[in-house]
Design a protein around this motif. Structure first.
Motif, PDB file in Angstrom:
ATOM      1  N   ALA A 220       0.812  -1.221   0.000  1.00 29.15           N
ATOM      2  CA  ALA A 220       0.000   0.000   0.000  1.00 29.15           C
ATOM      3  C   ALA A 220       0.845   1.269   0.000  1.00 29.15           C
ATOM      4  N   SER A 221       2.046   1.201   0.572  1.00 31.44           N
ATOM      5  CA  SER A 221       2.905   2.385   0.668  1.00 31.44           C
ATOM      6  C   SER A 221       3.863   2.518  -0.507  1.00 31.44           C
ATOM      7  N   GLY A 222       3.834   1.553  -1.409  1.00 31.23           N
ATOM      8  CA  GLY A 222       4.732   1.612  -2.553  1.00 31.23           C
ATOM      9  C   GLY A 222       6.136   1.152  -2.241  1.00 31.23           C
ATOM     10  N   GLY A 223       6.251   0.174  -1.325  1.00 35.64           N
ATOM     11  CA  GLY A 223       7.566  -0.410  -1.051  1.00 35.64           C
ATOM     12  C   GLY A 223       8.241   0.078   0.207  1.00 35.64           C
ATOM     13  N   GLN A 224       7.518   0.784   1.081  1.00 31.90           N
ATOM     14  CA  GLN A 224       8.114   1.249   2.325  1.00 31.90           C
ATOM     15  C   GLN A 224       7.863   0.253   3.452  1.00 31.90           C
ATOM     16  N   SER A 225       8.754   0.256   4.431  1.00 34.70           N
ATOM     17  CA  SER A 225       8.581  -0.601   5.601  1.00 34.70           C
ATOM     18  C   SER A 225       7.734   0.118   6.641  1.00 34.70           C
ATOM     19  N   MET A 226       6.989  -0.648   7.419  1.00 36.86           N
ATOM     20  CA  MET A 226       6.163  -0.057   8.464  1.00 36.86           C
ATOM     21  C   MET A 226       7.060   0.594   9.513  1.00 36.86           C
ATOM     22  N   PRO A 227       6.823   1.860   9.831  1.00 39.67           N
ATOM     23  CA  PRO A 227       7.690   2.551  10.791  1.00 39.67           C
ATOM     24  C   PRO A 227       7.504   2.036  12.210  1.00 39.67           C
ATOM     25  N   ALA A 228       8.579   2.078  12.971  1.00 39.46           N
ATOM     26  CA  ALA A 228       8.514   1.679  14.379  1.00 39.46           C
ATOM     27  C   ALA A 228       7.838   2.786  15.181  1.00 39.46           C
ATOM     28  N   TYR A 229       7.161   2.397  16.254  1.00 40.39           N
ATOM     29  CA  TYR A 229       6.510   3.389  17.109  1.00 40.39           C
ATOM     30  C   TYR A 229       7.519   3.955  18.103  1.00 40.39           C
ATOM     31  N   TYR A 230       7.514   5.282  18.194  1.00 40.92           N
ATOM     32  CA  TYR A 230       8.372   5.936  19.177  1.00 40.92           C
ATOM     33  C   TYR A 230       7.582   7.072  19.808  1.00 40.92           C
TER      34      TYR A 230
END
Length: 381
Positions: A220-230
């Motif tokens: 869905a993001s076009g090849g990006q990894s899901m960001p970590a929560y901070y």
């Protein structure tokens, strides 16, 4: 060697028999939870709050003080403003939730959050088993159910698209014998509800299986990894010029005027337990367009966190938007009452599929046993 159609039918049968009871309970509890909020609003008058025109909302400090008077020795943990005409919810680190009129600060009720719907939610998510084991059972049963939907679609697909097959595939022959009606209820209703049940199953897998969430986000993001929560921390070197609740009031006002869209009153604001914690605010919480903001509890400065919900929904990438839409897609609230009604009917049909499917299998099994018994009798004669 077995043909593809026979392997598919065998897989559909045995996966259905193994997971049928679990799918039934998950679907029935899902039916109930679809209208949870509507039923609560209808049966719990303390959740409502009337206000005359232009009556301002009271700030968090006032609502927290009113609630804490009724909960001696406890500090408010967060405050949920529900929107126009709704009482605010003040939560504590306890089993109780205090409902406060956001226009008058009058406490309208103190209730135990572990109510009927809480128990139904526990059953839906973990089958009332130990949470970790129960969630695993539910998640993998949902995965099996997804496979059943696909194999069932293959079985339903007519071999020839002639008038006779189309009529049988799309209509229920109500005048036929019960055995045939049951067969049609399983096949025809299963087909009509397939798009919704697939969405329900997929969104459940999104929440339960990391690889489903990560791969969906990547696509869905076009090849990006899901960001970590901070979650950022407040600056402990600053000297407070007032009480933390004074800053929280300022943060609340800023959130409504500048960060909510469009000027939404529905938000959740957290009250820090320690000097290191930031004040968090979730804006636009009445739908999937929510966004989280972090503020220093001393200076009130906006802090930068990371995750899928830290940017405005309209500016977020497709993966972030999918992540935030997922819950609404799962419970059917995405288009309000019409989508809830559709989800209720689809969940009801999903609950019926193991029952009608079992009856189909039992009937065939009984027929085979009868034929075998007859054959044995003929051999003896």
């Amino acid at each position: 060697m077995m043909s593809f159609s026979k392997i598919n039918a065998w897989l559909h049968l045995w996966l259905g028999l193994v997971s049928g009871a679990i799918v039934f309970f998950i679907s029935v509890t899902g039916c109930i939870l679809v209208f949870e909020e509507d039923i609560k609003l209808l049966t719990r008058p303390y959740m409502h709050a009337e206000a005359s025109a232009n009556t301002p909302l009271l700030p968090p400090s006032v609502l927290a003080a009113a609630a804490e008077k009724r909960m001696p020795g406890l500090q408010a943990n967060n405050i949920r403003y529900q929107g126009p005409g709704r009482a605010a919810e003040v939560s504590f680190r306890s089993d109780s939730v205090v409902y406060v009129d956001p226009y008058t600060a009058k406490v309208t009720a103190i209730v135990d959050h572990e109510d009927f719907f809480h128990e139904i939610t526990e059953g839906h998510t973990s089958l009332w088993l130990p949470p970790k084991a129960g969630r695993m059972v539910v998640t993998y049963s949902t995965l099996v159910f997804t496979i059943l939907l696909i194999t069932g679609m293959i079985i339903w697909w007519p071999k020839k698209w002639n008038r006779y097959n189309i009529r049988n595939a799309f209509t229920i022959l109500w005048k036929a014998k019960f055995k045939r009606v049951n067969y049609d209820l399983h096949n025809v209703l299963g087909f009509y509800t397939l798009p919704v049940t697939l969405i329900i199953a997929y969104s459940g897998l999104f929440m339960g299986l990391g690889w489903v969430a990560k791969s969906s986000y990547w696509i869905a993001s076009g090849g990006q990894s899901m960001p970590a929560y901070y979650e950022p921390h407040s600056d402990t070197t600053l000297i407070a010029g007032g009480t933390p609740l004074t800053v929280i009031d300022q943060v609340w006002e800023k959130s409504i005027k500048e960060l909510s869209s469009p000027l939404s009153e529905a938000l959740i604001i957290g009250i820090p337990d320690s000097k290191e914690e930031a004040v968090y605010v979730y804006t636009n919480t009445e739908g999937p367009r929510y966004q989280v903001h972090y503020f220093d509890q001393v200076s009130g400065a906006l802090l930068k966190g990371t995750g899928t919900d830290v940017t405005r929904f309209s500016e977020a990438n497709g993966g972030d938007q999918l992540r935030r839409l997922n819950y609404s897609l799962h419970v059917g609230s995405i288009w309000g009452f019409p989508s809830k009604l559709i989800y209720f009917l689809a969940s009801f049909v999903a609950a019926s599929l193991p029952v009608t499917g079992f009856y189909i299998w039992w009937g065939k099994r009984k027929k085979k046993r009868t034929a075998l018994r007859k054959e044995c009798q003929e051999v003896v004669i």
